[in-house]
Scaffold this motif. Structure first.
Motif, mmCIF file in Angstrom:
data_model
loop_
_atom_site.group_PDB
_atom_site.id
_atom_site.type_symbol
_atom_site.label_atom_id
_atom_site.label_comp_id
_atom_site.label_asym_id
_atom_site.label_seq_id
_atom_site.Cartn_x
_atom_site.Cartn_y
_atom_site.Cartn_z
ATOM 1 N N GLY A 230 0.816 -1.209 0.000
ATOM 2 C CA GLY A 230 0.000 0.000 0.000
ATOM 3 C C GLY A 230 0.847 1.255 0.000
ATOM 4 N N PRO A 270 -1.408 -8.289 -3.310
ATOM 5 C CA PRO A 270 -2.859 -8.055 -3.312
ATOM 6 C C PRO A 270 -3.530 -8.286 -4.665
ATOM 7 N N LYS A 277 -11.569 -12.438 -5.928
ATOM 8 C CA LYS A 277 -11.960 -11.630 -4.765
ATOM 9 C C LYS A 277 -12.936 -10.522 -5.149
ATOM 10 N N TYR A 278 -12.747 -9.966 -6.362
ATOM 11 C CA TYR A 278 -13.589 -8.849 -6.794
ATOM 12 C C TYR A 278 -14.134 -9.122 -8.205
ATOM 13 N N GLY A 286 -15.128 0.603 -0.210
ATOM 14 C CA GLY A 286 -13.741 1.043 -0.280
ATOM 15 C C GLY A 286 -13.565 2.427 0.325
ATOM 16 N N GLU A 299 -9.456 2.703 -2.483
ATOM 17 C CA GLU A 299 -8.697 1.556 -1.958
ATOM 18 C C GLU A 299 -9.675 0.479 -1.493
ATOM 19 N N LEU A 300 -9.558 -0.721 -2.105
ATOM 20 C CA LEU A 300 -10.404 -1.849 -1.725
ATOM 21 C C LEU A 300 -9.759 -2.637 -0.580
ATOM 22 N N GLU A 301 -8.417 -2.682 -0.598
ATOM 23 C CA GLU A 301 -7.621 -3.264 0.479
ATOM 24 C C GLU A 301 -6.213 -2.694 0.332
ATOM 25 N N VAL A 302 -5.372 -2.910 1.319
ATOM 26 C CA VAL A 302 -4.026 -2.345 1.278
ATOM 27 C C VAL A 302 -3.304 -2.787 0.009
ATOM 28 N N ASP A 305 -5.963 -0.534 -5.370
ATOM 29 C CA ASP A 305 -6.816 0.620 -5.650
ATOM 30 C C ASP A 305 -7.532 0.433 -6.978
ATOM 31 N N LYS A 330 -15.702 6.719 2.969
ATOM 32 C CA LYS A 330 -16.068 5.335 2.656
ATOM 33 C C LYS A 330 -17.187 5.359 1.620
#
Length: 378
Positions: A230, A270, A277-278, A286, A299-302, A305, A330
């Motif tokens: 990230g 990631p 996952k997506y 996010g 950002e969906l997770e560290v 993006d 968010k």
């Protein structure tokens, strides 16, 4: 007094040791207390070594140095301490031998075991071979020392750097010893290093551009870009001094003594399995992390993006993303497209809103199943 008794007394006196102030004699320890050592030196009265004449190391108890029955050498300070006892010193005997030893050790360029007893201005006082020595703060370690008191009570080997017996001056260095030890450690470590290998280390120093990790005698650099998948504004967001971390050896230069390390490489990428996952059509939450003229990055997770194009931020026309969004907000987004090879995910806020509204409407007003609505909105 009878002649026989007088003769006996004369014989006893003849058999006694004739002591002189300032000489060194041998004796046998007959009693040890917390403050004194009693010694039989063969004189008409016993000798006493007071605590301040036992050792230069004030942290040592008399019982740690001698026990009853031990034969020791002592220095005669006085033949009468005022109570009829002989006043003795063990410290002065040790000092004489200690100075001799230190001079020989310096000449031979050998090392000497040292114990720190007190932190003072500019360094610490240490005992080596019974002699009070000085170790400057700059010679205590191969790293910056900000707490001299943390060395009190510690023992380690040192090198004699300077000695002046007439001025009772002896200067020692631990830094020189550590430098030599590290030199050998580095040679050994570099012979075992290989690119891609994982190794544990301790975070020793943090700078604006990265963190230095001790991997066993060598401080390798984890650049800020290799700390996390990230975004990282400062290395302190990821690691702190003293952390034990696993790192990957990215590169090294044996001649320059440099090692490049990676922390994020020990963690799962990631973008691996991102399509699972997506999946396209899914709605996820996010956080807005960056605003640009053409859209917003969420950002969906560290380390992962996705881009919400400006046309997908709101149903109404907006000139710039900041009219609807702010950093840290968010948001719910719908996955429009996923391209793992390009590390790109296209997202939509408006599509997510439409889908959410449709689901709510069906749930309240229509016999149509939610599953059917979801299928239609793919």
């Amino acid at each position: 007094m009878s002649n026989d008794m007088q003769n006996l007394m004369e014989e006893i006196e003849k058999s006694m040791v004739r002591l002189r102030r300032g000489e060194i004699v041998s004796g046998k320890v007959i009693n040890v207390t917390n403050n004194e050592i009693f010694v039989n030196v063969g004189y008409k009265s016993d000798g006493i070594i007071p605590k301040d004449e036992i050792s230069n190391d004030i942290t040592v108890q008399p019982s740690e140095l001698v026990k009853e029955g031990d034969e020791i050498k002592v220095y005669v300070l006085s033949l009468d301490d005022g109570d009829g006892n002989v006043l003795l010193s063990k410290k002065r005997v040790d000092l004489t031998k200690g100075w001799d030893d230190l001079e020989k050790i310096k000449e031979a360029e050998s090392l000497v075991e040292t114990k720190v007893i007190e932190a003072v201005k500019g360094g610490v006082v240490a005992i080596a071979r019974g002699v009070r020595c000085f170790i400057p703060a700059s010679q205590l370690s191969d790293r910056f020392v900000d707490n001299l008191k943390s060395f009190e009570g510690k023992s380690f080997t040192t090198k004699v750097m300077e000695i002046d017996r007439k001025r009772n001056k002896a200067v020692l260095s631990r830094k020189v010893v550590l430098a030599e030890e590290n030199k050998h450690k580095k040679v050994e470590l570099f012979s075992k290093l290989d690119k891609g290998m994982q190794i544990s280390g301790e975070v020793k120093r943090i700078t604006d551009f990265g963190a230095f990790v001790d991997i066993g005698g060598i401080d390798g650099l984890v650049h800020i870009s290799d700390l996390s998948w990230g975004r990282v504004k400062h290395p302190s967001e990821v690691v702190t001094i003293g952390d034990i971390v696993k790192v990957v050896v990215l590169d090294f230069d044996k001649d320059k003594g440099k090692v490049s390390l990676g922390l994020k490489q020990t963690q799962k990428q990631p973008w691996d399995d991102v399509e699972l996952k997506y999946p396209i059509g899914s709605i996820v939450e996010g956080k807005v992390v960056r605003l640009v003229d053409f859209g917003a990055f969420v950002e969906l997770e560290v380390g992962l993006d996705g881009l919400v194009h400006i046309s997908q931020i709101s149903e109404k026309h907006i000139a710039k993303p900041s009219e609807e969004l702010h950093i840290g907000q968010k948001v719910k987004v719908k996955v429009l497209d996923v391209k793992p090879e390009e590390k790109r995910i296209s997202l939509s806020i408006t599509a997510a809103d439409e889908k959410e509204e449709a689901i709510e409407y069906v749930a309240e007003n229509s016999p149509t199943t939610i599953g059917e609505i979801l299928e239609e909105n793919k």
